[in-house]
Structure formats: C-alpha cells, structure tokens
Scaffold this motif. Structure first.
Motif, PDB file in Angstrom:
ATOM      1  N   ARG A   1      -8.254  -4.405   2.425  1.00 12.88           N
ATOM      2  CA  ARG A   1      -8.190  -5.818   2.767  1.00 12.88           C
ATOM      3  C   ARG A   1      -6.930  -6.294   1.794  1.00 12.88           C
ATOM      4  NH1 ARG A   1     -11.246  -5.101   5.416  1.00 12.88           N
ATOM      5  NH2 ARG A   1     -13.492  -6.103   5.970  1.00 12.88           N
ATOM      6  N   THR A   2      -6.188  -5.245   1.187  1.00 10.72           N
ATOM      7  CA  THR A   2      -4.969  -5.871   0.325  1.00 10.72           C
ATOM      8  C   THR A   2      -3.438  -5.465   1.029  1.00 10.72           C
ATOM      9  OG1 THR A   2      -5.039  -4.072  -1.248  1.00 10.72           O
ATOM     10  CG2 THR A   2      -6.566  -5.704  -1.615  1.00 10.72           C
ATOM     11  N   ALA A   3      -2.496  -5.985   0.506  1.00  6.22           N
ATOM     12  CA  ALA A   3      -1.250  -5.553   0.952  1.00  6.22           C
ATOM     13  C   ALA A   3      -1.026  -3.993   0.345  1.00  6.22           C
ATOM     14  CB  ALA A   3      -0.293  -6.325   0.360  1.00  6.22           C
ATOM     15  N   GLU A   4      -1.617  -3.672  -0.863  1.00  6.37           N
ATOM     16  CA  GLU A   4      -1.203  -2.417  -1.413  1.00  6.37           C
ATOM     17  C   GLU A   4      -1.948  -1.352  -0.637  1.00  6.37           C
ATOM     18  OE1 GLU A   4      -2.059  -5.053  -3.054  1.00  6.37           O
ATOM     19  OE2 GLU A   4      -0.357  -5.321  -4.345  1.00  6.37           O
ATOM     20  N   GLU A   5      -3.237  -1.667  -0.130  1.00  5.44           N
ATOM     21  CA  GLU A   5      -3.936  -0.553   0.637  1.00  5.44           C
ATOM     22  C   GLU A   5      -3.342  -0.497   1.967  1.00  5.44           C
ATOM     23  OE1 GLU A   5      -8.412  -1.549  -0.941  1.00  5.44           O
ATOM     24  OE2 GLU A   5      -7.841  -2.705   0.720  1.00  5.44           O
ATOM     25  N   ARG A   6      -2.795  -1.484   2.765  1.00  2.00           N
ATOM     26  CA  ARG A   6      -1.875  -1.381   3.745  1.00  2.00           C
ATOM     27  C   ARG A   6      -0.943  -0.633   3.665  1.00  2.00           C
ATOM     28  NH1 ARG A   6      -4.088  -6.777   4.530  1.00  2.00           N
ATOM     29  NH2 ARG A   6      -2.225  -7.761   3.573  1.00  2.00           N
ATOM     30  N   ARG A   7       0.040  -0.695   2.525  1.00  2.00           N
ATOM     31  CA  ARG A   7       1.141   0.066   2.508  1.00  2.00           C
ATOM     32  C   ARG A   7       0.805   1.515   2.252  1.00  2.00           C
ATOM     33  NH1 ARG A   7       5.808  -3.251   1.114  1.00  2.00           N
ATOM     34  NH2 ARG A   7       5.193  -5.439   1.423  1.00  2.00           N
ATOM     35  N   ALA A   8      -0.166   1.632   1.525  1.00  2.00           N
ATOM     36  CA  ALA A   8      -0.761   3.101   1.224  1.00  2.00           C
ATOM     37  C   ALA A   8      -1.008   3.878   2.475  1.00  2.00           C
ATOM     38  CB  ALA A   8      -1.908   3.143   0.297  1.00  2.00           C
ATOM     39  N   ILE A   9      -1.622   3.164   3.533  1.00  2.00           N
ATOM     40  CA  ILE A   9      -2.167   3.657   4.852  1.00  2.00           C
ATOM     41  C   ILE A   9      -0.936   3.934   5.508  1.00  2.00           C
ATOM     42  CG2 ILE A   9      -3.305   3.158   6.999  1.00  2.00           C
ATOM     43  CD1 ILE A   9      -5.277   1.731   5.231  1.00  2.00           C
ATOM     44  N   VAL A  10       0.278   2.988   5.365  1.00  2.00           N
ATOM     45  CA  VAL A  10       1.395   3.098   6.465  1.00  2.00           C
ATOM     46  C   VAL A  10       2.277   4.408   5.773  1.00  2.00           C
ATOM     47  CG1 VAL A  10       3.501   2.220   6.766  1.00  2.00           C
ATOM     48  CG2 VAL A  10       1.535   0.913   7.211  1.00  2.00           C
ATOM     49  N   SER A  11       2.207   4.620   4.344  1.00  2.00           N
ATOM     50  CA  SER A  11       2.801   5.692   3.847  1.00  2.00           C
ATOM     51  C   SER A  11       2.192   7.062   4.308  1.00  2.00           C
ATOM     52  CB  SER A  11       2.613   5.736   2.294  1.00  2.00           C
ATOM     53  OG  SER A  11       3.369   6.726   1.497  1.00  2.00           O
ATOM     54  N   CYS A  12       0.812   7.124   4.350  1.00  2.00           N
ATOM     55  CA  CYS A  12       0.473   8.245   4.767  1.00  2.00           C
ATOM     56  C   CYS A  12       0.812   8.578   6.365  1.00  2.00           C
ATOM     57  CB  CYS A  12      -1.056   8.018   4.937  1.00  2.00           C
ATOM     58  SG  CYS A  12      -2.104   8.587   3.386  1.00  2.00           S
TER      59      CYS A  12
ATOM     60  N   GLU B   1       8.620   4.007   5.653  1.00  2.00           N
ATOM     61  CA  GLU B   1       8.401   4.472   4.223  1.00  2.00           C
ATOM     62  C   GLU B   1       9.393   3.457   3.382  1.00  2.00           C
ATOM     63  OE1 GLU B   1       8.209   9.255   4.146  1.00  2.00           O
ATOM     64  OE2 GLU B   1      10.240   8.295   4.275  1.00  2.00           O
ATOM     65  N   THR B   2      10.282   3.090   3.849  1.00  2.00           N
ATOM     66  CA  THR B   2      11.195   2.046   2.963  1.00  2.00           C
ATOM     67  C   THR B   2      10.701   0.720   3.015  1.00  2.00           C
ATOM     68  OG1 THR B   2      13.282   2.966   3.767  1.00  2.00           O
ATOM     69  CG2 THR B   2      13.396   0.908   2.811  1.00  2.00           C
ATOM     70  N   TRP B   3       9.801   0.230   3.964  1.00  2.00           N
ATOM     71  CA  TRP B   3       8.886  -0.958   3.965  1.00  2.00           C
ATOM     72  C   TRP B   3       7.819  -0.905   2.844  1.00  2.00           C
ATOM     73  CZ3 TRP B   3       3.815  -1.486   4.750  1.00  2.00           C
ATOM     74  CH2 TRP B   3       3.238  -2.923   4.797  1.00  2.00           C
ATOM     75  N   THR B   4       7.277   0.420   2.698  1.00  2.00           N
ATOM     76  CA  THR B   4       5.951   0.601   1.636  1.00  2.00           C
ATOM     77  C   THR B   4       6.415   0.191   0.219  1.00  2.00           C
ATOM     78  OG1 THR B   4       6.416   2.726   1.367  1.00  2.00           O
ATOM     79  CG2 THR B   4       4.940   2.085   3.294  1.00  2.00           C
ATOM     80  N   ARG B   5       7.640   0.287   0.118  1.00  2.00           N
ATOM     81  CA  ARG B   5       8.452  -0.036  -1.351  1.00  2.00           C
ATOM     82  C   ARG B   5       8.767  -1.562  -1.513  1.00  2.00           C
ATOM     83  NH1 ARG B   5      10.515   5.075  -0.119  1.00  2.00           N
ATOM     84  NH2 ARG B   5      12.586   4.478   0.464  1.00  2.00           N
ATOM     85  N   ALA B   6       8.392  -2.249  -2.522  1.00  2.00           N
ATOM     86  CA  ALA B   6       9.048  -3.520  -2.561  1.00  2.00           C
ATOM     87  C   ALA B   6      10.291  -3.836  -2.316  1.00  2.00           C
ATOM     88  CB  ALA B   6       8.474  -3.994  -4.111  1.00  2.00           C
ATOM     89  N   GLY B   7      10.594  -4.805  -1.605  1.00  2.00           N
ATOM     90  CA  GLY B   7      11.932  -5.087  -1.244  1.00  2.00           C
ATOM     91  C   GLY B   7      12.550  -4.253  -0.263  1.00  2.00           C
TER      92      GLY B   7
END
Length: 244
Positions: free
Chosen positions: A50-61, A88-94
């Motif tokens: 549900r959160t941006a952090e969770e989506r970023r973690a999944i993309v990182s995987c 991977e770069t997107w998963t990091r802020a900025g």
C-alpha cells in the motif's frame, strides 16, 4: 472445504495454483516462509502493498533478480543492464524519473525483439540440421552443427527472456512511480484495492521471465536450485505481507 487462508487468498484474486498449494498452511506467515515460488511471493507482496516504500522494495527485488539472471550470461546486454540499473536508481530517493524508466523499458523491448528474431532463426536451423543429419560414421559433423545451433537458440532464448524481464522491471517501476505521483496528489485507492491496478500482474510477469532466464543459465536439472535461491532472496528483502 477451503481453509480460512485459501478463502482470503481467493478474495485477493490469487492464482488458483497458489490457492491450492496454500491448503496445508494455517496462516499466511507459514505459507510465505515455505513458498519456493518467486512468482507467487512477488505477486502476493505486490497485491498487498500500500505504500511507496513497499513498492520500491518490490521493484528492488525484481532488479536484483534480473541482475542475478544476467550474471549467468557470457555477454552482458547493455539494454538489460540499463533497465535494471534505472529501476534500481528509481528505488532511491531523487533517482530516475518516469521518462527514464519508460525509455529503459523501450530499449529492453527492442533488445527482446532482436533476440526473438535470432532465437527463431537458430531454432529453425537446429531443426533443419537434425532432420538432415545422415546416419552412421558421417553423422558427427552435422550433429555437431545441430548442437551448435541448439546452443545458439538457447542463448538467444535466454537473452529474450532476460530482456523481457528487464522491460517488465522497468515498467513495474514506472507504474509504481505513477502510483506515487497519484498518491502525492491526494488520490488513494478504495479500501482493499491495490494502489496500482494490475500492478501485481506486472510484477509476477516480470518474475516469470526472470525465472526462465535463470533456468537457462543453469546446468541441466539445476533449474529448481535457481528458483529456490531466488525465493530466498525475496524473503530476505521482503517481510511477509499483511492482508488486513
């Protein structure tokens, strides 16, 4: 009679095979810990997030799995590397923006199209050589050529699957970026609905292509080992999802 866990998974529109497999488990956590299917694990994580952090973690995987499959190739493919790196770069802020992700996806899809042409040609060549190979003592040269064409097909097919996996990873990141932008503008999904419609299907599809590429990078009979290794990577990076 369906168990409580199966009923809950069915309510989430989980794949039927996953629902059937989950029957022996009393709760989601034990099911998650035992599951060796990266495709199912990532589908569930994506469906429940549900959160941006969770989506970023999944993309990182997904990006990590793509790189893992890429390491099995003799010749790295720049579009695949670019797509994984951009995600991977997107998963990091900025990090990378939406336009970067979509451009990386297009490059990976172009690479997949080229690999598909090569795979079709090598497959046809291998079949022709096998059918025309003479029997007896003169067969060794033709057989060797057929085996070479078969190896060429396997290499191109792996490149195709890997490029599609990389494209799917970039697309999943792009859709997650769009969901983040919508949330920032105050748009929220209804209760019980995913933040990005069908995003879990995109994540699962990318995982399926990665698994195909990983299987081709392993010696015959070792595909299950690669799958289990990928599942362990996912469980190390992602906690068991919450369904409430």
């Amino acid at each position: 009679m369906a168990t409580e866990l199966q009923v809950r998974l069915t309510g989430l529109a989980a794949p039927a095979q996953f629902v059937d497999w989950a029957r022996p488990f009393p709760d989601l956590e034990s099911c998650w810990d035992a599951c060796d299917s990266p495709e199912f694990l990532l589908w569930l994580a994506a469906r429940a997030c549900r959160t941006a952090e969770e989506r970023r973690a999944i993309v990182s995987c997904l990006a990590a799995l793509t790189r893992q499959a890429e390491r099995g190739r003799h010749r790295p493919d720049p579009p695949v590397e670019r797509a994984a790196s951009t995600a991977e770069t997107w998963t990091r802020a900025g990090g990378a923006g939406l336009d970067d992700l979509l451009a990386a996806e297009r490059d990976a899809l172009d690479a997949a199209e080229r690999a598909a042409v090569v795979a079709a040609a090598e497959g046809a060549r291998a079949r022709m050589l096998v059918r025309s190979a003479p029997r007896g003592r003169h067969a060794s040269l033709r057989t060797g050529r057929a085996l070479g064409a078969l190896a060429g097909w396997r290499d191109a097919d792996q490149a195709l699957r890997l490029a599609l996996a990389a494209a799917g990873t970039a697309r999943a990141a792009a859709e997650a970026a769009q969901a983040d932008a919508a949330a920032a503008n105050g748009a929220t999904p209804p209760p019980g609905e995913p933040a990005a419609p069908e995003w879990e299907a995109r994540v699962s599809e990318s995982a399926r292509y990665v698994l195909g590429a990983l299987a081709h990078s392993q010696p015959p009979g070792q595909g299950d080992k690669a799958t289990r290794k990928a599942a362990r990577l996912i469980r190390r990076r992602l906690p068991c999802p919450r369904l409430d």
